[in-house]
Design an enzyme around this catalytic site. Structure first.
Site, short mmCIF file in Angstrom:
data_model
loop_
_atom_site.label_atom_id
_atom_site.label_comp_id
_atom_site.label_asym_id
_atom_site.label_seq_id
_atom_site.Cartn_x
_atom_site.Cartn_y
_atom_site.Cartn_z
N MET A 277 0.85 -1.20 0.00
CA MET A 277 0.00 0.00 0.00
C MET A 277 0.88 1.25 0.00
O MET A 277 0.42 2.34 0.37
CB MET A 277 -0.93 -0.01 1.20
CG MET A 277 -1.90 -1.20 1.16
SD MET A 277 -3.43 -0.95 2.06
CE MET A 277 -2.81 -0.76 3.71
N HIS B 77 9.37 -3.50 3.29
CA HIS B 77 8.88 -3.72 1.93
C HIS B 77 10.03 -4.07 0.99
O HIS B 77 9.93 -4.97 0.16
CB HIS B 77 8.20 -2.45 1.38
CG HIS B 77 6.96 -2.03 2.11
ND1 HIS B 77 6.88 -0.84 2.80
CD2 HIS B 77 5.75 -2.61 2.25
CE1 HIS B 77 5.69 -0.70 3.33
NE2 HIS B 77 4.96 -1.76 3.01
P1 AMP Z 1 1.55 -2.91 3.48
O1 AMP Z 1 2.06 -1.87 2.54
O2 AMP Z 1 1.57 -2.48 4.92
O3 AMP Z 1 0.23 -3.47 3.04
O4 AMP Z 1 2.58 -4.10 3.42
C1 AMP Z 1 2.91 -4.70 2.20
C2 AMP Z 1 3.67 -5.97 2.49
O5 AMP Z 1 4.84 -5.67 3.24
C3 AMP Z 1 2.85 -6.95 3.35
O6 AMP Z 1 3.05 -8.27 2.87
C4 AMP Z 1 3.43 -6.76 4.72
O7 AMP Z 1 3.29 -7.88 5.56
C5 AMP Z 1 4.89 -6.50 4.38
N1 AMP Z 1 5.55 -5.82 5.50
C6 AMP Z 1 5.08 -4.76 6.21
N2 AMP Z 1 5.94 -4.43 7.20
C7 AMP Z 1 6.97 -5.30 7.12
C8 AMP Z 1 8.18 -5.50 7.87
N3 AMP Z 1 8.47 -4.72 8.91
N4 AMP Z 1 9.01 -6.49 7.50
C9 AMP Z 1 8.72 -7.29 6.44
N5 AMP Z 1 7.60 -7.15 5.69
C10 AMP Z 1 6.73 -6.18 6.03
#
Ligand code: AMP
Length: 281
Positions: free
Chosen positions: A30, A37
């Site tokens: 997102m 990420h």
């Molecule tokens: P989001 O943009 O928050 O929807 O996250 C996108 C992807 O990044 C999702 O698969 C999350 O689980 C992953 N993600 C978010 N924070 C972390 C983190 N600290 N370490 C590894 N992956 C992450």
């Protein structure tokens, strides 16, 4: 890096690549990108010829409209980071591209138990929204491997259930949580914390680390209460601190000292809701 905004353009590009037999890795996000990420991009690049990243702030997964309104958007910086990380394709669709018939009559997915506990319980409708967008994105991207963060442990389970239900060929690869040096799990929502809140925020990983270190065979409930108190002492309003089976998140009321577990927490610091989890052992 190629930036594409429509599913038709994406399909055209991916069809060309498919004809060469190249494997495609997909990292849905997102935006408001951080190193967590980027670690997913790196994992995908190691194993695939082509890495596609999507940035789409999915309105249907926000049960709280204020959270949606305030979700950080840093698209220019995101593009720079993705380019530097060697991403091949950035898919940047509009809401209309993902939901051409609107968002009011989207399909419902059979998620069962997973939707009634933890994030499912405290964020009603959230996982239906996650499935709605992931169904659309996985159809459009048609990847071989899907990289998602263990930071969203329950989300990984939900998406695996969606993949099974829709019989997508993609393989889900959950990746470890990246943390700041003090232990705070990296999250786009951390950008919304002020300096004081940022210092308090570390209590989430500290409470989970305490559970992980102090757990012994038997009833984990007193330990969970201690962890909740730690969070409250640091100014949090707690949704839950829980322990479940690492395999299916089922509740554990008496640990045999052996079964793999996961301890999870969700709590508010003022307006910002933070989640985290740790595997045990
Ligand atoms: P989001 O943009 O928050 O929807 O996250 C996108 C992807 O990044 C999702 O698969 C999350 O689980 C992953 N993600 C978010 N924070 C972390 C983190 N600290 N370490 C590894 N992956 C992450």
């Amino acid at each position: 890096m190629i930036l594409l905004k429509t599913a038709a353009d994406l399909r055209r590009h991916l069809l060309q690549l498919a004809s060469t037999g190249d494997s495609i890795g997909f990292v849905p996000t997102m935006g408001a990108l951080h190193n967590g990420h980027l670690s997913l991009i790196e994992a995908s690049k190691k194993a695939n010829a082509v890495t596609v990243c999507s940035i789409f702030v999915n309105p249907t997964q926000f049960n709280d409209p204020k959270d949606f309104e305030k979700y950080p958007v840093t698209i220019e910086n995101d593009i720079v980071l993705l380019e530097k990380a060697g991403t091949d394709i950035l898919f940047l669709p509009s809401v209309n591209e993902i939901y051409p018939n609107g968002t009011s009559h989207l399909p419902a997915y059979p998620l069962g138990y997973l939707e009634t506990i933890l994030e499912g319980k405290y964020r009603p409708g959230h996982f239906q929204g996650v499935c709605q967008v992931m169904d659309r994105l996985l159809t459009m991207v048609d990847a071989d491997q899907l990289y998602m963060g263990q930071k969203d442990y329950q989300q990984c389970m939900v998406v695996q259930q969606l993949i099974n239900y829709r019989q997508f060929k993609v393989k889900l690869l959950p990746c470890p949580t990246l943390r700041e040096t003090d232990g705070l799990a990296m999250s786009s929502r951390n950008q919304r914390l002020n300096a004081t809140e940022r210092q308090q925020a570390v209590a989430v990983s500290q409470a989970l680390t305490m559970v992980k270190n102090e757990i012994a065979a038997g009833d984990p409930a007193p330990l969970l209460q201690k962890a909740e108190q730690m969070l409250r002492d640091n100014g949090f309003k707690v949704d839950y601190v829980a322990i479940g089976s690492a395999a299916d998140l089922s509740t554990v009321t008496h640990w045999d000292g052996q079964q793999p577990l996961v301890t999870l927490a969700a709590a508010y610091l003022n307006e910002v809701r933070l989640i985290d989890n740790m595997l045990i052992p």
